[in-house]
Design a protein around this motif. Structure first.
Motif, PDB file in Angstrom:
ATOM      1  N   GLU A 604       0.834  -1.199   0.000  1.00  0.00           N
ATOM      2  CA  GLU A 604       0.000   0.000   0.000  1.00  0.00           C
ATOM      3  C   GLU A 604       0.876   1.259   0.000  1.00  0.00           C
ATOM      4  O   GLU A 604       1.922   1.304   0.645  1.00  0.00           O
ATOM      5  N   SER A 605       0.404   2.259  -0.714  1.00  0.00           N
ATOM      6  CA  SER A 605       1.170   3.516  -0.820  1.00  0.00           C
ATOM      7  C   SER A 605       1.256   4.248   0.515  1.00  0.00           C
ATOM      8  O   SER A 605       2.213   4.974   0.775  1.00  0.00           O
ATOM      9  N   PHE A 606       0.256   4.031   1.385  1.00  0.00           N
ATOM     10  CA  PHE A 606       0.271   4.726   2.676  1.00  0.00           C
ATOM     11  C   PHE A 606       1.188   4.044   3.695  1.00  0.00           C
ATOM     12  O   PHE A 606       1.457   4.598   4.757  1.00  0.00           O
ATOM     13  N   PHE A 607       1.658   2.836   3.356  1.00  0.00           N
ATOM     14  CA  PHE A 607       2.479   2.092   4.313  1.00  0.00           C
ATOM     15  C   PHE A 607       3.917   2.586   4.215  1.00  0.00           C
ATOM     16  O   PHE A 607       4.612   2.320   3.238  1.00  0.00           O
ATOM     17  N   LYS A 608       4.367   3.294   5.229  1.00  0.00           N
ATOM     18  CA  LYS A 608       5.669   3.952   5.184  1.00  0.00           C
ATOM     19  C   LYS A 608       6.533   3.585   6.386  1.00  0.00           C
ATOM     20  O   LYS A 608       7.141   4.441   7.023  1.00  0.00           O
TER      21      LYS A 608
END
Length: 988
Positions: A604-608
């Motif tokens: 996921e793009s929000f997983f940072k």
């Protein structure tokens, strides 16, 4: 103009010089700086390419502006511009997705990244050097949730279960799939060196493709196949010698006589403490049998060691040969192995010769065929001496008379000479044949494939024996022949397609299987001479013939659809319908659905979160079934002697219905959920998974006892409910990764517990609570393995306040009811036979060409868990006076008040069973190998030379008294062997 033309010529000449290819070289390494062999290096858009050598170096020609495409399995593919350089070193980065191996999931394969169920691949390569004649031995403690027992005889197959017990009377066997076909023969027939991988399917969503046959989990075994390239020839040879981890032996002469004295301690020793020897005690008069005394009535002078005569050092000698190779259109693997194993008990021998051929061919671009076939020929000739009689024979007597002939009854009682069981003619052979033929056709629709599997499994068992001591020393001989055959035919339609960010993988199955068994035995008793033994049974005075046979059939349909969206959202749905001939007419078929979801959060793009490289959440729910044995739903008939016509008349065989049929008997069903989390963290240093599961089984298959007045003994029924749950954890750590030294650790941990929720629902005492089934050791709210008995608190000593009916040396039973006397009402739940948890730790260290690995396996009972009966209570009687015992078994006497086991002069009112915790920690496998460098192997014309040394069951830490905590009870169990092995492997 002339000067202009000269300048134009010189410009184009210079440009042509710049465009000439450069001789480029370089080295390919991984992130730790270690060179990588076999990396593909190609020039983008051209046919030019090469692979790296043993040192990771490559050489090729490319233009100054070309781009190099560098690829290798397990690493991210890189495109590297040449930029007019002649030396281009490249460091590859491991690809988490690529490292996700392809696993076998039933009727196909699947990327591990796409799995939604509980599927795990066993690490069998780490333990390939261990002295294991059976592949299951390599899996012991290796996989969380997979429970493998010990092997205590040559060529034996250990017990196996996955995630505990879900049934009472249904099938408890784990389903074994060999190269896509159900394998019903012994795993001891399979050469472990032929096996490429072992995958374990544990939850309902992953086992659903096999329906009711997979109620107890699935073990998927895939054998090796050839790869494109020149023939690769491998030969390995190893020798193993072994002895028991605890080489207990029976008492010698003096210990044996002391045992008799302790039985007569009130006479053999002086009071009041009975520890001072009585010089007037006549020991010889207390010996129960005449052979224990000489002709003058004194104690026999012999000190014969029966144990040494009936045991031996074990060994395992193995030779394995393998040749494989192939081209673009065909690949092959041929193997042969010879195994010669000798166990600890005389005549515990196992010899196996096996041959295998795996062949895969591409007949046309749209048509592939494959053959996986093997034959195994097992020799287990020879009968063992009776282990119990070997232990109990007195050292005061010898097995042979002055003429060298066996004394059949050394005590002059019914106790037989143990060598009457081994000094006989015994022929035992088992021949196994397996063949799977497959055909795969690509259909006109892209991604659609039809596959046909036709598997055959055939087994022939012959056991012939001639025993001159049988039938009351008149001679007995027999021939037993067993034949087994099954076939499986699977029609599989598979569809695999990707549409942008959507991927679909669908499998449809229609199949059938049939199994047949037949048995014949001819027995002769009473021979005037046994020269021809079992080959002339007609010479027997009395002859008997026995026969048996059965047949069963299954048919099934299955549909499985897996969908992946954007490489992060996963869903798998499966429906299986099973039919089995063994079920009642009203319930031949049953349907078993499942569904599972997966979410790769790290995509996921929000997983940072930078220290988390990969994270996937899984969850599934499914219903699996369990099938009954083949004739359970029918009324069964028992045959036995019913009438004799007068004295000396021939008996007449009668038949009567013994079990009542049940036309409504149906499939046992287990509904369960599985939650899992897969992760890779800290720059791929740590990789692991966590699993939690919970299941409920209802409509349990169980034989209900019927009152004798009905004329039947039992009826197969569906009743009750069981809950089962557990937790599993596995973690692999790359502790150190350098060019010269690597250290990897793998840890697995698992728990499992079950309890009986309901049984029959009966409340006979009217207290509003369902009754327990005490006679079958089944208790509501307790585990299936609940241990029910008396609480024992030591042994009564001289001078204790001993209740009526008990004596010094008896076990002290706790009065749990407080009524002042010991009765059956004092029995309580003591614990359970199942462990609280299991764990295993594997460490692998590699330094240059040396590899050292060691594996620790442990099973722990926790509080009141992993209990087993381990008690002995000797009372002074004729048998206990004559019988010998293992010298290490610690019995009570006034001189030994802190003993483990009871021994008394008189029989107690109640003799309880004492249970012990079997918890242990075991250094199970250690292996050290050395791979000779290429500079050496090239000189002798070989590609690989490996030397290895390994040890098995080296140290065991436990409080258990007896052979081994995994080997069974104190007396009926057999010793577990400690083994040391050394060998060599050569590859051309």
């Amino acid at each position: 103009m002339k000067h202009f033309l000269i300048w134009i010529f010189l410009f184009f000449f210079a440009m042509s010089g710049l465009a000439q290819d450069l001789n480029i070289k370089g080295q390919i390494t991984d992130t730790s700086g270690e060179s990588i062999i076999g990396v593909n290096v190609k020039v983008k858009g051209k046919d030019t390419g090469t692979i790296t050598d043993i040192d990771g170096n490559y050489h090729l020609q490319a233009a100054p502006n070309d781009i190099l495409v560098v690829s290798y399995i397990g690493f991210i593919t890189q495109e590297v511009p040449v930029k007019n350089r002649t030396v281009v070193d490249i460091r590859l980065i491991e690809d988490v997705k690529a490292l996700d191996e392809v696993v076998v999931v039933g009727y196909g394969t699947q990327r591990k990244a796409d799995l939604t169920g509980a599927v795990i691949r066993a690490d069998i390569k780490t333990l390939k050097r261990s002295p294991n004649s059976n592949v299951l031995q390599s899996l012991q403690g290796n996989v969380p949730g997979l429970n493998i027992g010990q092997v205590t005889n040559s060529g034996g197959t250990p017990s196996m279960s996955i995630r505990g017990t879900n049934t009472l009377g249904g099938n408890k066997d784990v389903l074994v799939i060999l190269d896509g076909i159900i394998y019903t023969s012994s795993l001891s027939s399979i050469n472990p060196d032929d096996i490429e991988s072992v995958d374990i399917l544990k939850d309902a969503s992953s086992t659903a493709v096999y329906g009711a046959q997979a109620a107890n989990g699935v073990v998927m075994i895939t054998t090796k196949k050839g790869v494109e390239g020149k023939p690769k020839i491998t030969f390995s040879s190893s020798y193993t010698f072994s002895n028991p981890t605890h080489n207990y032996c029976p008492m010698n002469r003096e210990e044996y006589l002391d045992n008799v004295r302790d039985f007569y301690y009130t006479e053999a020793f002086l009071g009041p403490d009975y520890t001072t020897p009585n010089p007037d005690f006549d020991l010889a008069s207390k010996l129960p049998d005449a052979p224990l005394r000489d002709e003058n009535g004194n104690v026999s002078p012999y000190n014969y060691n029966w144990w040494d005569e009936g045991t031996q050092s074990g060994h395992l000698f193995e030779n394995r040969f393998n040749i494989s190779g192939g081209s673009k259109s065909i690949n092959y693997m041929l193997s042969y192995s010879n195994t010669d194993q000798r166990g600890f008990i005389v005549n515990d021998d196992f010899k196996r010769n096996s041959v295998r051929m795996n062949l895969n061919a591409e007949i046309a671009p749209w048509w592939k065929i494959g053959i996986q076939t093997f034959g195994a020929f097992v020799n287990q000739d020879g009968a063992e001496p009776g282990l119990w009689n070997l232990i109990t024979q007195s050292p005061l007597i010898e097995p042979y008379d002055e003429n060298g002939k066996i004394k059949p009854y050394p005590f002059n009682t019914l106790d037989t000479n143990p060598f009457m069981g081994s000094d006989i003619d015994d022929y035992e052979r088992h021949n196994y044949f397996f063949g799977n033929i497959s055909s795969e056709i690509k259909l006109p629709l892209k991604g659609l494939v039809y596959r046909l599997n036709f598997g055959n499994n055939y087994r022939v068992d012959n056991h012939f024996q001639a025993n001159q001591y049988g039938y009351n020393l008149q001679g007995e001989a027999y021939k037993e022949h067993t034949g087994y055959y099954d076939y499986t035919i699977d029609n599989i339609l598979a569809y695999n397609a990707t549409f942008g960010e959507h991927h679909i993988d669908a499998t449809f199955l229609y199949g059938a299987s049939e199994r047949k068994y037949d048995y014949t035995k001819a027995l002769g008793q009473g021979f005037t001479r046994m020269t021809l033994g079992y080959n002339s049974l007609e010479q027997a005075t009395t002859r008997y013939v026995y026969s048996d046979a059965w047949r069963e059939a299954l048919c099934y349909q299955m549909a499985r659809v897996s969908y992946r969206l954007m490489d992060r959202y996963l869903i798998t749905g499966t429906v299986r319908r099973d039919g089995f001939s063994g079920f009642a007419a009203n319930n031949k078929y049953a349907t078993f659905p499942s569904i599972a979801l997966g979410w790769i959060i790290s995509e996921e793009s929000f997983f940072k979160i930078p220290w988390i490289d990969y994270l996937k959440l899984r969850g599934g729910y499914g219903i699996s079934g369990n099938q009954t044995s083949r004739y359970k739903s029918l009324s069964t008939v028992a045959s036995e002697i019913r009438y004799i016509f007068g004295d000396g008349g021939k008996p007449v065989i009668g038949q009567e219905v013994s079990a009542l049929g049940n036309n409504n008997l149906k499939w046992e069903k287990t509904a369960g959920i599985n939650l899992g989390l897969d992760f890779t963290i800290l720059g791929q240093r740590l990789t692991g998974s966590v699993e939690y599961y919970s299941t409920t089984t209802k409509d349990l298959l169980y034989d209900v006892a019927l009152p004798d007045i009905t004329g039947f003994s039992k009826i197969a029924s569906n009743l009750g409910k069981i809950k089962n749950k557990g937790f599993e954890f596995i973690l692999t750590s790359k502790n150190i990764q350098t060019s010269d030294f690597k250290w990897t650790t793998s840890l697995n941990f698992s728990t499992n517990s079950n309890k009986i929720v309901t049984l029959t629902g009966e409340d006979n005492d009217g207290d509003g609570i369902e009754d327990d089934n005490i006679s079958s050791n089944l208790f509501i709210g307790q585990p299936i393995s609940a241990v029910y008995g008396y609480v024992v608190d030591g042994i009564y000593q001289l001078g204790d306040d001993i209740p009526a009916g008990f004596h010094p040396g008896n076990y002290r039973i706790v009065d749990m009811t407080g009524e002042g006397e010991i009765t059956p009402e004092d029995r309580v739940i003591l614990g359970k036979g199942d462990p609280a948890y299991r764990f295993g730790i594997m460490n692998t260290l590699e330094y240059k060409n040396f590899t050292l690995s060691f594996f620790i396996n442990s099973v722990q009972g926790g509080k009141d868990g992993y209990l087993a009966a381990n008690s002995s209570s000797l009372v002074r009687d004729q048998n206990n006076l004559r019988w010998n015992r293992i010298s290490a078994w610690d019995y009570w006497s006034p001189r030994n008040p802190d003993a483990v086991y009871a021994r008394s002069i008189s029989t107690p009112k109640i003799t309880p069973t004492v249970y012990e915790d079997r918890s242990f920690v075991r250094l199970q496998d250690v292996s050290l190998s050395y791979a000779f460098p290429k500079s050496v192997t090239n000189k002798v014309g070989l590609s690989e030379i490996d030397l290895f040394f390994s040890g098995k069951n080296l140290l065991t830490f436990t409080k258990w008294h007896g052979w081994d905590p995994e080997a069974g009870s104190t007396y009926s169990g057999r010793p577990v062997m400690r083994s040391f092995s050394f060998g060599v492997s050569l590859t051309y």
